[in-house]
Write an enzyme that holds these catalytic residues in place. Sequence first.
Site, mmCIF file in Angstrom:
data_model
loop_
_atom_site.group_PDB
_atom_site.id
_atom_site.type_symbol
_atom_site.label_atom_id
_atom_site.label_comp_id
_atom_site.label_asym_id
_atom_site.label_seq_id
_atom_site.Cartn_x
_atom_site.Cartn_y
_atom_site.Cartn_z
ATOM 1 N N ARG A 65 0.881 -1.172 0.000
ATOM 2 C CA ARG A 65 0.000 0.000 0.000
ATOM 3 C C ARG A 65 0.916 1.217 0.000
ATOM 4 N NH1 ARG A 65 -5.384 1.071 1.437
ATOM 5 N NH2 ARG A 65 -5.763 3.030 2.523
ATOM 6 N N HIS A 112 -6.361 0.630 -7.476
ATOM 7 C CA HIS A 112 -6.786 -0.025 -6.234
ATOM 8 C C HIS A 112 -7.519 -1.309 -6.623
ATOM 9 C CE1 HIS A 112 -7.501 -0.601 -2.146
ATOM 10 N NE2 HIS A 112 -8.115 0.520 -1.805
ATOM 11 N N ASP A 159 -16.720 8.479 -3.601
ATOM 12 C CA ASP A 159 -15.569 8.253 -2.729
ATOM 13 C C ASP A 159 -15.208 9.604 -2.124
ATOM 14 O OD1 ASP A 159 -13.357 7.083 -1.493
ATOM 15 O OD2 ASP A 159 -12.086 7.228 -3.271
ATOM 16 N N GLN A 215 -9.906 -3.351 -4.181
ATOM 17 C CA GLN A 215 -11.167 -2.672 -3.872
ATOM 18 C C GLN A 215 -12.194 -2.919 -4.965
ATOM 19 O OE1 GLN A 215 -12.364 -0.703 -1.124
ATOM 20 N NE2 GLN A 215 -14.194 -1.222 -2.311
ATOM 21 N N ARG A 262 -13.927 -6.864 1.008
ATOM 22 C CA ARG A 262 -12.484 -6.682 0.843
ATOM 23 C C ARG A 262 -11.743 -7.927 1.301
ATOM 24 N NH1 ARG A 262 -10.059 -1.987 0.786
ATOM 25 N NH2 ARG A 262 -8.376 -3.267 -0.049
ATOM 26 N N CYS A 311 -16.248 3.160 -0.913
ATOM 27 C CA CYS A 311 -15.199 2.266 -0.414
ATOM 28 C C CYS A 311 -14.788 2.576 1.020
ATOM 29 C CB CYS A 311 -13.990 2.299 -1.341
ATOM 30 S SG CYS A 311 -13.085 3.859 -1.367
#
Length: 350
Positions: free
Chosen positions: A130, A157, A263, A160, A332, A305
């Site tokens: 990450r 991502h 988001d 996700q 997830r 998310c």
Amino acid sequence: MSRIVQNGTTATRTLHYAAALKTLPRDMVSLSDYSAEQILALVESAADLKNKTKNHGQTFHPDQPLKGQTVALLFSKRSTRTRVASESSIAYLGGHAMFLGKEDIQLGVNESLRDSAQVISSMVDGIFARVGAHNEITTLAQYSTVPVINALCDENHPTQILADLLTIWEVFGQRRPQAKSMLDVFRGLRVAWVGDANNIVYEMLAAMPKCGFDMRICTPAKYPVPERVRQMAEGDAKEAKVSVEYFTDPEKAVKDADIIVTDTWVSMGQEAEKAQRLRDFEGYQVSGEMAKRGGAKNDWVFMHCLPRKPEEVTDEVFYSDRSVVFQEAENRKWTILAAFAALLPKKKSN
């Protein structure tokens, strides 16, 4: 056959794409590198693992594919869902998770990313990273001798979006019981993005058109989706015979939408821009009234998310029956688990 969990119920589905799991690239940097069949195979695998755990009492993977293996979790940015999902997934597969935060190692600080990739990968069996800039994840993948999975970077991502696809499958699989495959469930669904041009929407555009979704992307004029991302998505859409359109007016974007997604407008590292961004995104809050005025479908669902801020979506939508954000968050785990199970039990590169 497999009994797939769908919003707490089960439905019998054939695993159509399992063979594609054997053809995956070594690394997962972006779903743009994966075919529709490979993406769907990962989502099917996640659904199957979820079903076996939640409906059949499977508390760990019977084959323990990561037994005796260590997976390095390189987190330059803090996380809730990604960390919990990744550590619990590695335990489920019988492996050991080694969490390495930005205070623990010198990732690209006093040691180059190239050197860090070579050193760390010589001692572990997989890397889940990450990071910040996109070139950080590509450098890690280039110089690592073990599989690298992108847990987030500023352009992508993938885990996700796999979770989003699993959530959509669970919701709309119930609504389309006659569909013979996951692709049949997805085909023709309209997804409206209302928000910033960020890594989430870039990754949605990398995966969803090739999987049969019509996409409506709405961002303020000052925050356009980059041309290279548009060209990729439009190429995939043309091949899949679906459409991708771009808007600056949220009400136009949500017309006939099955799914509305947003988001954060202020991502990590953009805090100094918050006041200006809030002005730029005025009118972008997702609400029931906005969706109604724009003509979204009566049974549209909402996705985010997380973490969520009130200016992005009203409580009336966020905590409503049409919101699947917490189901999406749980997923997830299942999609990260599927990615680890498919990619990590592999030999190191020479």
